[in-house]
Design a protein around this motif. Structure first.
Motif, PDB file in Angstrom:
ATOM      1  N   ALA A  14     -46.003 -38.702 -19.362  1.00 56.87           N
ATOM      2  CA  ALA A  14     -47.189 -38.873 -20.208  1.00 56.87           C
ATOM      3  C   ALA A  14     -48.358 -39.427 -19.405  1.00 56.87           C
ATOM      4  O   ALA A  14     -49.498 -38.961 -19.542  1.00 56.87           O
ATOM      5  N   TYR A  15     -48.096 -40.435 -18.554  1.00 54.43           N
ATOM      6  CA  TYR A  15     -49.159 -41.007 -17.724  1.00 54.43           C
ATOM      7  C   TYR A  15     -49.723 -39.949 -16.773  1.00 54.43           C
ATOM      8  O   TYR A  15     -50.937 -39.880 -16.552  1.00 54.43           O
ATOM      9  N   HIS A  16     -48.809 -39.141 -16.201  1.00 58.68           N
ATOM     10  CA  HIS A  16     -49.260 -38.120 -15.260  1.00 58.68           C
ATOM     11  C   HIS A  16     -50.139 -37.087 -15.959  1.00 58.68           C
ATOM     12  O   HIS A  16     -51.181 -36.681 -15.433  1.00 58.68           O
ATOM     13  N   GLU A  17     -49.752 -36.671 -17.168  1.00 58.06           N
ATOM     14  CA  GLU A  17     -50.557 -35.696 -17.898  1.00 58.06           C
ATOM     15  C   GLU A  17     -51.901 -36.292 -18.287  1.00 58.06           C
ATOM     16  O   GLU A  17     -52.934 -35.601 -18.233  1.00 58.06           O
ATOM     17  N   ASP A  18     -51.926 -37.574 -18.655  1.00 59.10           N
ATOM     18  CA  ASP A  18     -53.198 -38.232 -18.968  1.00 59.10           C
ATOM     19  C   ASP A  18     -54.114 -38.227 -17.748  1.00 59.10           C
ATOM     20  O   ASP A  18     -55.319 -37.978 -17.860  1.00 59.10           O
ATOM     21  N   ALA A  19     -53.534 -38.493 -16.575  1.00 62.32           N
ATOM     22  CA  ALA A  19     -54.327 -38.498 -15.348  1.00 62.32           C
ATOM     23  C   ALA A  19     -54.883 -37.115 -15.043  1.00 62.32           C
ATOM     24  O   ALA A  19     -56.059 -36.967 -14.677  1.00 62.32           O
ATOM     25  N   LEU A  20     -54.044 -36.090 -15.204  1.00 65.58           N
ATOM     26  CA  LEU A  20     -54.504 -34.732 -14.950  1.00 65.58           C
ATOM     27  C   LEU A  20     -55.605 -34.336 -15.937  1.00 65.58           C
ATOM     28  O   LEU A  20     -56.593 -33.678 -15.551  1.00 65.58           O
ATOM     29  N   ASN A  21     -55.474 -34.722 -17.193  1.00 64.16           N
ATOM     30  CA  ASN A  21     -56.499 -34.398 -18.184  1.00 64.16           C
ATOM     31  C   ASN A  21     -57.820 -35.093 -17.873  1.00 64.16           C
ATOM     32  O   ASN A  21     -58.895 -34.511 -18.049  1.00 64.16           O
ATOM     33  N   SER A  22     -57.747 -36.334 -17.420  1.00 59.34           N
ATOM     34  CA  SER A  22     -58.975 -37.050 -17.045  1.00 59.34           C
ATOM     35  C   SER A  22     -59.640 -36.371 -15.861  1.00 59.34           C
ATOM     36  O   SER A  22     -60.878 -36.240 -15.815  1.00 59.34           O
ATOM     37  N   ARG A 205     -48.453 -28.890  -4.372  1.00 54.85           N
ATOM     38  CA  ARG A 205     -47.830 -29.636  -5.453  1.00 54.85           C
ATOM     39  C   ARG A 205     -46.913 -28.754  -6.307  1.00 54.85           C
ATOM     40  O   ARG A 205     -47.138 -27.550  -6.432  1.00 54.85           O
ATOM     41  N   PRO A 206     -45.876 -29.340  -6.933  1.00 50.86           N
ATOM     42  CA  PRO A 206     -45.043 -28.586  -7.884  1.00 50.86           C
ATOM     43  C   PRO A 206     -45.873 -28.109  -9.071  1.00 50.86           C
ATOM     44  O   PRO A 206     -46.905 -28.697  -9.404  1.00 50.86           O
ATOM     45  N   ARG A 207     -45.402 -27.071  -9.721  1.00 52.19           N
ATOM     46  CA  ARG A 207     -46.151 -26.438 -10.811  1.00 52.19           C
ATOM     47  C   ARG A 207     -46.677 -27.434 -11.837  1.00 52.19           C
ATOM     48  O   ARG A 207     -47.874 -27.475 -12.137  1.00 52.19           O
ATOM     49  N   THR A 208     -45.800 -28.253 -12.416  1.00 53.90           N
ATOM     50  CA  THR A 208     -46.215 -29.126 -13.515  1.00 53.90           C
ATOM     51  C   THR A 208     -47.005 -30.341 -13.031  1.00 53.90           C
ATOM     52  O   THR A 208     -47.468 -31.137 -13.857  1.00 53.90           O
ATOM     53  N   CYS A 209     -47.150 -30.468 -11.711  1.00 52.53           N
ATOM     54  CA  CYS A 209     -47.994 -31.523 -11.144  1.00 52.53           C
ATOM     55  C   CYS A 209     -49.273 -30.952 -10.541  1.00 52.53           C
ATOM     56  O   CYS A 209     -50.051 -31.686  -9.927  1.00 52.53           O
ATOM     57  N   ARG A 210     -49.478 -29.656 -10.688  1.00 51.05           N
ATOM     58  CA  ARG A 210     -50.677 -29.025 -10.130  1.00 51.05           C
ATOM     59  C   ARG A 210     -51.929 -29.558 -10.806  1.00 51.05           C
ATOM     60  O   ARG A 210     -51.925 -29.896 -11.994  1.00 51.05           O
TER      61      ARG A 210
END
Length: 398
Positions: A14-22, A205-210
Motif C-alpha cells: 500500500a505504501y509503495h502504491e501511494d508513493a507511485l501515485n504521488s 524494475r519489476p512490473r508492479t514496481c515500475r
C-alpha cells in the motif's frame, strides 16, 4: 507465514502504491510544464551541425552538410538526417546517416513518457546495457534524459547500414521470427537472475514496481471492459469472452505472482514492429522505452503472437517455443520445458492486454489489420492451449 508478516507485506504494498501515485501526479505536472531549466539539448531543433560534429567527429572532421531525410512525430519526435562529411570524415568512416528521437512538443505526448519514465529507461538502456548486447540493439551516439518526458537519443540509422526495420503490419517470415526468438534468448540469458538487478541495473524494475504502474494497470482494466463491450465475435469469440472476465478478476494477483519468478532484463515492448533484421538474417530490437525486469517468456510470448497469424501459430507455436528454450539452455539457463510451457501460456494473457489496448485506443501508429491478426492468433492459443484452465489452476494456488 504469520499474520503479522502478512499485514506488514500488505502495508508495504500500500505504501509503495501511494508513493507511485504521488510520483505520477508530479510527472504529469512536469510533462505539461511549458519549459524546464535544462542545460542540454533535448529537442529536434537542438540537433545542428555543431552538435553532430561534437558527438561524432574524430580527428577534426567536419560536416559539409546535413539534410533531413525523414521526419515524423507522435509519442516522440523522430528525424533522420543524411550526413555529408569532408575528406577526413569520409576516411574515418563516420556515419552517413543518423536517427534521432527527442522530446515531443505536445504536452499530451510527453505525459505518458513522463509517467512511465520511458525517456529515462531508453537512455539508461543505451548507456549501460546496449554495449553488452551490441549485436541485437542499435548503437547509440548520444543518450541523455531529463524530467517531464524530455530527452535526446542519437542512434545509428538501421536502413543505411543495410538492416531492415519491421513494421507491425509486415508479414514476417518464419526465419525472421526464429531469428528474433534467438536474440530474445540471448538478451534474457545474459541477465538471467543476475545480481546486477539489485545493483547497477536496479533501475530495471519489476512490473508492479515500475514507475507509473498504477496508471498503466488502471488503463489495462478500462480497456478490457471497453473491448468486451465492442469487440466482434471474430476478435472475441465466446470462449475468449468468458476468459477475459476471469482474467480481469485475476490479473492483479497474477501480475504479483509473475514478479516472483526468475527475472531478467526484458525489452518490454517486443512486438514485431520493434524488430529488425541484419543482412545476414540475424535480428535485433529497437525502441527500448519500456524496459523492466521479469521472466523472459513474457517477452517471447509478447513477440510471437504479434508476429504470426493463426495459420502459422498452429504450425509453429510449439516449435518456436522449443527454439527459445533450447537457446536459453545452450547459453547456460536451466529451465524445465513443461513448467516453461505453462508460463508461456499464462504470458499470452499479458500480450492480450497489450493488443487489446492498442486496438481499443486505435493509436500508437499500429495497423488495425495487424492488431486483428494478433487478436485472432491469441484467441487460437487461448483455446488450443486451455489457457482458461491454466489460469483457473493458478488462481486456486494464489
Amino acid at each position: 507465514m504469520s499474520a503479522h508478516t502478512i499485514n506488514h507485506l500488505e502495508n508495504t504494498d500500500a505504501y509503495h502504491e501511494d508513493a507511485l501515485n504521488s510520483l505520477i501526479a508530479a510527472d504529469v505536472a512536469l510533462a505539461h510544464a511549458p519549459a524546464l531549466a535544462i542545460d542540454g539539448p533535448h529537442f529536434l531543433t537542438d540537433v545542428n551541425e555543431a552538435f553532430v560534429e561534437s558527438i561524432l567527429s574524430t580527428g577534426g572532421a567536419k560536416l559539409s552538410s546535413m539534410a533531413t531525410a525523414d521526419e515524423h512525430s507522435g509519442m516522440t519526435s523522430r528525424q533522420k538526417w543524411t550526413l555529408n562529411w569532408d575528406a577526413a570524415g569520409q576516411s574515418a568512416g563516420l556515419p552517413k546517416a543518423i536517427f534521432v528521437k527527442s522530446t515531443p512538443t505536445e504536452p499530451a505526448h510527453r505525459e505518458m513518457l513522463s509517467v512511465l519514465h520511458m525517456q529515462e529507461l531508453e537512455a539508461r538502456f543505451y548507456n549501460t546495457i546496449q554495449p553488452e548486447i551490441a549485436d541485437i540493439a542499435p548503437r547509440s551516439f548520444y543518450s541523455e534524459f531529463y524530467a517531464g518526458g524530455r530527452f535526446l537519443i542519437v542512434l545509428e540509422d538501421l536502413e543505411s547500414s543495410a538492416s531492415k526495420p519491421y513494421w507491425i503490419r509486415d508479414k514476417a517470415s518464419i526465419e525472421h521470427v526464429k531469428a528474433v526468438t534467438i536474440s530474445l534468448a540471448k538478451l534474457h540469458a545474459k541477465f538471467w537472475q543476475s545480481p546486477r538487478l539489485e545493483s547497477d541495473l536496479r533501475w530495471v524494475r519489476p512490473r508492479t514496481c515500475r514507475y507509473g504502474w498504477p496508471w498503466l494497470n488502471g488503463l489495462n482494466k478500462s480497456v478490457r471492459a471497453a473491448f468486451a463491450e465492442t469487440a466482434s465475435e471474430i476478435l472475441l469469440p465466446e470462449t475468449s469472452r468468458s476468459m477475459l472476465q476471469d482474467w480481469s478478476l485475476g490479473a492483479d494477483a497474477v501480475f504479483k505472482y509473475m514478479d516472483t519468478l526468475p527475472s531478467t532484463v526484458l525489452h518490454g515492448d517486443s512486438h514485431l514492429g520493434n524488430t529488425f533484421s541484419y543482412s545476414d538474417g540475424s535480428a535485433g530490437l529497437f525502441d527500448w522505452q519500456v524496459v523492466f525486469s521479469g521472466h523472459g517468456l513474457r517477452d517471447f510470448a509478447y513477440f510471437l503472437l504479434s508476429a504470426i497469424d493463426e495459420d502459422d501459430r498452429k504450425l509453429h507455436e510449439k516449435s518456436i517455443f522449443n527454439l527459445y528454450i533450447d537457446t536459453l539452455r545452450d547459453l547456460g539457463v536451466a529451465i524445465k520445458t513443461d513448467e516453461a510451457w505453462n508460463l508461456y501460456c499464462l504470458f499470452v494473457l499479458d500480450h492480450w492486454d497489450a493488443n487489446i489496448t492498442a486496438f481499443v485506443h486505435g493509436s500508437y501508429n499500429h495497423d488495425t489489420a495487424a492488431l486483428e491478426r494478433g487478436l485472432v492468433a491469441t484467441n487460437g492459443s487461448i483455446v488450443e492451449n486451455d489457457i482458461a484452465g491454466r489460469l483457473s489452476s493458478l488462481m486456486k494456488k494464489l
